[in-house]
Design an enzyme around this catalytic site. Sequence first.
Site, mmCIF file in Angstrom:
data_model
loop_
_atom_site.group_PDB
_atom_site.id
_atom_site.type_symbol
_atom_site.label_atom_id
_atom_site.label_comp_id
_atom_site.label_asym_id
_atom_site.label_seq_id
_atom_site.Cartn_x
_atom_site.Cartn_y
_atom_site.Cartn_z
ATOM 1 N N GLU A 166 0.715 -1.084 0.335
ATOM 2 C CA GLU A 166 -0.088 0.123 -0.221
ATOM 3 C C GLU A 166 0.565 1.536 0.140
ATOM 4 O OE1 GLU A 166 -2.847 -0.853 3.228
ATOM 5 O OE2 GLU A 166 -4.630 -1.984 1.980
ATOM 6 N N GLU B 295 -5.750 -8.984 -1.293
ATOM 7 C CA GLU B 295 -6.086 -8.593 -0.289
ATOM 8 C C GLU B 295 -7.528 -8.230 -0.829
ATOM 9 O OE1 GLU B 295 -5.213 -5.931 2.800
ATOM 10 O OE2 GLU B 295 -2.832 -6.076 2.643
HETATM 11 C C1 BG6 Z 1 -4.605 -3.222 4.680
HETATM 12 C C2 BG6 Z 1 -3.964 -3.596 5.015
HETATM 13 O O1 BG6 Z 1 -4.307 -1.507 4.886
HETATM 14 O O2 BG6 Z 1 -5.872 -3.839 4.948
HETATM 15 C C3 BG6 Z 1 -3.814 -4.538 6.150
HETATM 16 O O3 BG6 Z 1 -2.554 -3.623 3.772
HETATM 17 C C4 BG6 Z 1 -4.734 -5.072 6.998
HETATM 18 O O4 BG6 Z 1 -2.381 -5.057 6.983
HETATM 19 C C5 BG6 Z 1 -6.156 -4.748 6.143
HETATM 20 O O5 BG6 Z 1 -5.036 -5.793 7.720
HETATM 21 C C6 BG6 Z 1 -7.402 -4.550 6.681
HETATM 22 O O6 BG6 Z 1 -7.206 -2.564 7.227
HETATM 23 P P1 BG6 Z 1 -7.805 -3.195 8.768
HETATM 24 O O7 BG6 Z 1 -7.570 -1.728 9.048
HETATM 25 O O8 BG6 Z 1 -9.201 -3.733 8.930
HETATM 26 O O9 BG6 Z 1 -6.204 -3.962 9.777
#
Ligand code: BG6
Length: 471
Positions: A164, A365
Amino acid sequence: MRKDFLWGAATSNVQSEGAYLEDGKGLNVYDTLVVTPEPGIPPMFCSTDVAVDHYHHYKEDIDLMAEMGFKAYRFSVVWSRINPMGDDEPNEKGLAYYEDMVDYLNEKGIEPVVSLVHFDMPDHLMRKYNGFLNKQVIEFYADHVRAVVNRLKGKVRYWLTYNEINLCTHMPDLVSGVIKPEGMSDSEMGAQLIVNVLTAHSRAVEIIKEIDPAAKAGGMCGSSAVYPLTCKPGDMLAAQFRNQMNNYLMFDVMTEGKLPDYFVQYLKNRNLTPVFTEAEQAAVKHASELIDYLAFSYYQSSVAADFEDITDPVAKEDAILKDTRRLRNPNLSANEWGWQIDADGLRYFLKEMHDRYHKPLFIVENGIGRDETLADGKVYDDERIAYHAKHIAALKQAVEYDGVDLIGYLAWSPFDFLSSHKEIRKRYGFVYVNRTFDDLLDLKRYRKKSFFWYQKVIRTNGEDLADDIAY
Ligand code: BG6
């Protein structure tokens, strides 16, 4: 879907490993930063010393991935485990640990996809150098990349340079190890940081391809399609500007090898002159010729709207970028954390990315955070199944109707671990890990209902998305 489609899931090791001072690991920014709660959410942060103890459970966790039929697994090598201080020699135990993990994945037929930095810059590099705002840190990062790629060459095919990277200006401390220097404006810091992290990315691409030409190097952004709040032209322009600056700027540079015109103009209009040396510009250009694929996370879409009362164009742009109005899309529902769920937005974004870059794309993701409890050893996570089913249906449409070239789909995440805000309450996994925010309990792993659903999805190569699991 193509036969070699990479179904699987992803984690960030800094959020899962724990063992935070074991085997020579140093503290990193995720360990030390005091996180701000998400708006409206009461803080219930966990410490990172144990997290979900993936450090000691990694074989069991990978066995569960193999049972689900994973074709690929994305994880991150924790920078402060590889180089505890960041400006020192690599830690043999850290390198050996990740090599064992990669070997185990390969043994199980699971393709490792490795992120080289994911919220885990050694704390020392933040305190002493102010992270990526300091160009010396780009060289320390290059050393880290060299050490890891040298060790894992021939065993890892897919590399991600920087998790990111586009969030460097939104969360400069966690993403880039940067604390804003006194007297420096946000835009001045942002401009320099953007140039520096892009240089770091480019150096990583060059190093990966030099050490292991057969490996594939990818850039990665946190993506969220931005819609106009209404079809008013001012809202359209606001959304277009946010898309350029938040979603495309990094990818534009990664693929074009130079700063895009809109960003050059953005800098000029603010009298910003970040240091971007000829050698750095050459590295950025070179890396754009070498990069193999573009990867992104996708959780939600967002909305932008004009600031009609602001007439000065620069002030208007700044207001659009910093919008704190928390605009909502009235057509979408959200999870407990207010993240709006939008599967069509994934298809929309895939189309935009494909048409703009014509590069292979990789969703690395995608998932939903839920507050879940274990009852009689079970977790009925139907909302997670519904979330993934809709997003997989959307990506299939992007491939089958829009001609998008998609390498794979990695869900967030195979097992529960701490959120980026250090919360265990916000669970993402197909496997439940038994701990609460203040009690480690037994850290036992339990298969959620979604575990068996995703197993079927992978077995049928995405054909059968029905939630008809007997559990
Ligand atoms: C992304 C990151 O921003 O989203 C992760 O790469 C993160 O590390 C994921 O865990 C989900 O966001 P959050 O804040 O719910 O953990």
